[in-house]
Design an enzyme around this catalytic site. Structure first.
Site, mmCIF file in Angstrom:
data_model
loop_
_atom_site.group_PDB
_atom_site.id
_atom_site.type_symbol
_atom_site.label_atom_id
_atom_site.label_comp_id
_atom_site.label_asym_id
_atom_site.label_seq_id
_atom_site.Cartn_x
_atom_site.Cartn_y
_atom_site.Cartn_z
ATOM 1 N N GLY A 1 45.263 80.224 10.973
ATOM 2 C CA GLY A 1 45.932 79.216 10.138
ATOM 3 C C GLY A 1 44.856 78.232 9.870
ATOM 4 O O GLY A 1 44.763 77.910 8.406
ATOM 5 N N ALA A 2 44.260 77.569 10.578
ATOM 6 C CA ALA A 2 43.469 76.379 10.400
ATOM 7 C C ALA A 2 42.245 76.982 9.713
ATOM 8 O O ALA A 2 41.830 76.248 8.628
ATOM 9 C CB ALA A 2 43.085 75.683 11.825
ATOM 10 N N GLY B 1 33.794 96.205 1.342
ATOM 11 C CA GLY B 1 34.262 95.542 0.284
ATOM 12 C C GLY B 1 35.854 95.222 0.324
ATOM 13 O O GLY B 1 36.379 95.277 1.552
ATOM 14 N N ALA C 1 29.950 83.224 5.159
ATOM 15 C CA ALA C 1 30.626 82.983 6.352
ATOM 16 C C ALA C 1 29.803 83.684 7.547
ATOM 17 O O ALA C 1 29.711 83.265 8.622
ATOM 18 C CB ALA C 1 32.228 83.089 6.429
ATOM 19 N N GLY D 1 41.345 79.553 15.008
ATOM 20 C CA GLY D 1 42.735 79.755 14.644
ATOM 21 C C GLY D 1 42.870 80.304 13.208
ATOM 22 O O GLY D 1 42.220 79.745 12.289
ATOM 23 N N GLY E 1 35.523 94.672 5.143
ATOM 24 C CA GLY E 1 34.220 94.291 5.604
ATOM 25 C C GLY E 1 33.136 94.701 4.966
ATOM 26 O O GLY E 1 33.141 94.313 3.532
ATOM 27 N N ASP F 1 27.898 86.490 12.258
ATOM 28 C CA ASP F 1 28.863 86.544 13.142
ATOM 29 C C ASP F 1 30.283 86.654 12.231
ATOM 30 O O ASP F 1 30.441 85.811 11.283
ATOM 31 C CB ASP F 1 29.205 85.161 13.799
ATOM 32 N N ALA G 1 36.226 84.754 11.361
ATOM 33 C CA ALA G 1 36.684 83.986 10.209
ATOM 34 C C ALA G 1 36.246 84.491 8.843
ATOM 35 O O ALA G 1 36.353 83.763 8.001
ATOM 36 C CB ALA G 1 36.389 82.497 10.288
ATOM 37 N N ALA G 2 35.507 85.541 8.769
ATOM 38 C CA ALA G 2 35.070 86.090 7.391
ATOM 39 C C ALA G 2 36.350 86.440 6.804
ATOM 40 O O ALA G 2 36.479 86.096 5.459
ATOM 41 C CB ALA G 2 34.181 87.188 7.586
ATOM 42 N N GLY G 3 37.316 87.156 7.339
ATOM 43 C CA GLY G 3 38.591 87.432 6.768
ATOM 44 C C GLY G 3 39.380 86.089 6.134
ATOM 45 O O GLY G 3 39.919 86.054 5.203
ATOM 46 N N ASP G 4 39.447 85.052 7.130
ATOM 47 C CA ASP G 4 39.875 83.810 6.911
ATOM 48 C C ASP G 4 39.359 83.291 5.714
ATOM 49 O O ASP G 4 39.833 82.690 4.785
ATOM 50 C CB ASP G 4 39.830 83.014 7.983
HETATM 51 O O1 RIB Z 1 40.148 84.920 12.399
HETATM 52 C C1 RIB Z 1 39.603 84.253 13.242
HETATM 53 C C2 RIB Z 1 40.345 83.587 14.398
HETATM 54 O O2 RIB Z 1 41.138 84.480 14.998
HETATM 55 C C3 RIB Z 1 39.455 82.761 15.488
HETATM 56 O O3 RIB Z 1 39.116 81.679 15.046
HETATM 57 C C4 RIB Z 1 40.457 82.899 16.610
HETATM 58 O O4 RIB Z 1 40.879 81.507 16.877
HETATM 59 C C5 RIB Z 1 41.603 83.849 16.195
HETATM 60 O O5 RIB Z 1 42.582 83.218 15.885
#
Ligand code: RIB
Length: 309
Positions: free
Chosen positions: A41-42, A225, A282, A39, A222, A246, A249-252
């Site tokens: 947010g998480a 840069g 990540a 997710g 990505g 993988d 979640a790299a952006g997160d």
């Molecule tokens: O940004 C990655 C996330 O996007 C994943 O963890 C997935 O849950 C989606 O929300």
């Protein structure tokens, strides 16, 4: 030190590793499958927290078993979950992730993420937030709730960051409430109608977004840069070229680490470099939250690359 409030989605990810994407009508066997907390947010909350920043997660989960696993992951990383909503009416949000080579494709179902309570968010912010704290959202929760929360965050003089993912057209009333808009290539195209094929196209697209009221744009590209743009700056930082396992979640990871670095009083350029290093770590591991590095790991990576930050 300032806090970060993350108002966003909490999911469980169902990840399938494939050699290629299935064709229409085709059933395919995956090479690997795993289920893991995610997710946007998480993930972003965990990224901030693992960089040592006090982070509060605001959002909604169900009372099902998968919701418990998702919340456990946040708690394990010491994210403050005191104000999470729990509903019996929905189960946790889910994402189906197809991994092929180094790329991913994601489909989500909102579940409990669609059940936010904007009045409660307002009450929590009024009670807990201080001027200069960061307020971060994405678009995996209902847009009207994001708008309502951003209005409150701005009234309280918080620094607002919107990761416009997944991208939708943003209403005018939200645009002038955004201090930092974080977008990838696709999201930039949807919002600005400009491509990212050259710096001059990016500048034109960014100019359009700045004129709409957004204060600054952080474009994550990505392997190409990232670029930060406001009225005074055009800052470009290359990505580290490490092995991609993988990209989920790299952006997160980038966003959470960027905000953490700003809170440590680093400037935009330093924070972009720090965030790039975190994102690079990540993508070397499979999974969303499990792949997000700690502050010490990011520092060690930067040192190993021979850089000083
Ligand atoms: O940004 C990655 C996330 O996007 C994943 O963890 C997935 O849950 C989606 O929300």
């Amino acid at each position: 030190m300032n806090n970060v409030f993350v108002f966003g989605s909490i999911n469980m990810d169902f990840v399938f590793s494939l050699d290629r994407l299935p064709k229409i009508g085709e059933t395919m066997k995956a090479n690997d499958f795993f289920m893991t907390p995610g997710g946007k947010g998480a993930n972003q909350a965990i990224a901030c927290r693992r960089q040592g920043i006090n982070t509060l997660m605001l959002g909604c989960v169900g009372s099902d078993q998968l919701s418990k696993i998702a919340v456990h992951s946040l708690l394990e990383s010491a994210v403050d979950c005191r104000y999470l909503d729990i509903t019996d009416n929905y189960s946790v949000g889910v994402a189906s992730i197809m991994l092929t080579n180094s790329d991913n494709r994601i489909i989500t179902h909102s579940g409990a993420n669609s059940n936010q309570n904007p009045n409660r968010i307002k009450e929590i912010l009024e009670k807990e937030a201080h001027p200069g704290d960061y307020f971060l959202s994405q678009l995996e929760i209902p847009l009207p709730d994001v708008i309502s929360a951003f209005k409150c965050a701005k009234t309280l003089n918080l620094i607002t960051v919107l990761n416009a993912a997944p991208a939708v057209k943003l209403p005018k009333e939200l645009l002038h409430l955004i201090d930092i808009l974080v977008v990838n290539e696709t999201e930039f195209r949807v919002l600005s109608k400009f491509d990212v094929k050259s710096d001059s196209l990016i500048k034109s697209g960014a100019q359009k977004l700045l004129l709409s009221g957004i204060k600054s744009i952080l474009l994550t590209l990505g392997i190409n840069g990232s670029i930060f743009i406001d009225y005074d700056n055009f800052v470009k930082v290359p990505a580290y070229k490490d092995k991609v396992v993988d990209t989920t979640a790299a952006g997160d990871t980038y966003i959470g680490s960027f905000i953490a670095s700003l809170i440590y009083n680093k400037n935009i350029l330093e924070s972009m470099k720090f965030a790039s290093a975190a994102a690079s770590l990540a993508i070397m591991k499979k999974g969303a939250q499990v792949s997000i590095p700690s502050y010490e790991e990011v520092k060690a990576f930067i040192k190993q690359k021979g850089e000083i930050l």
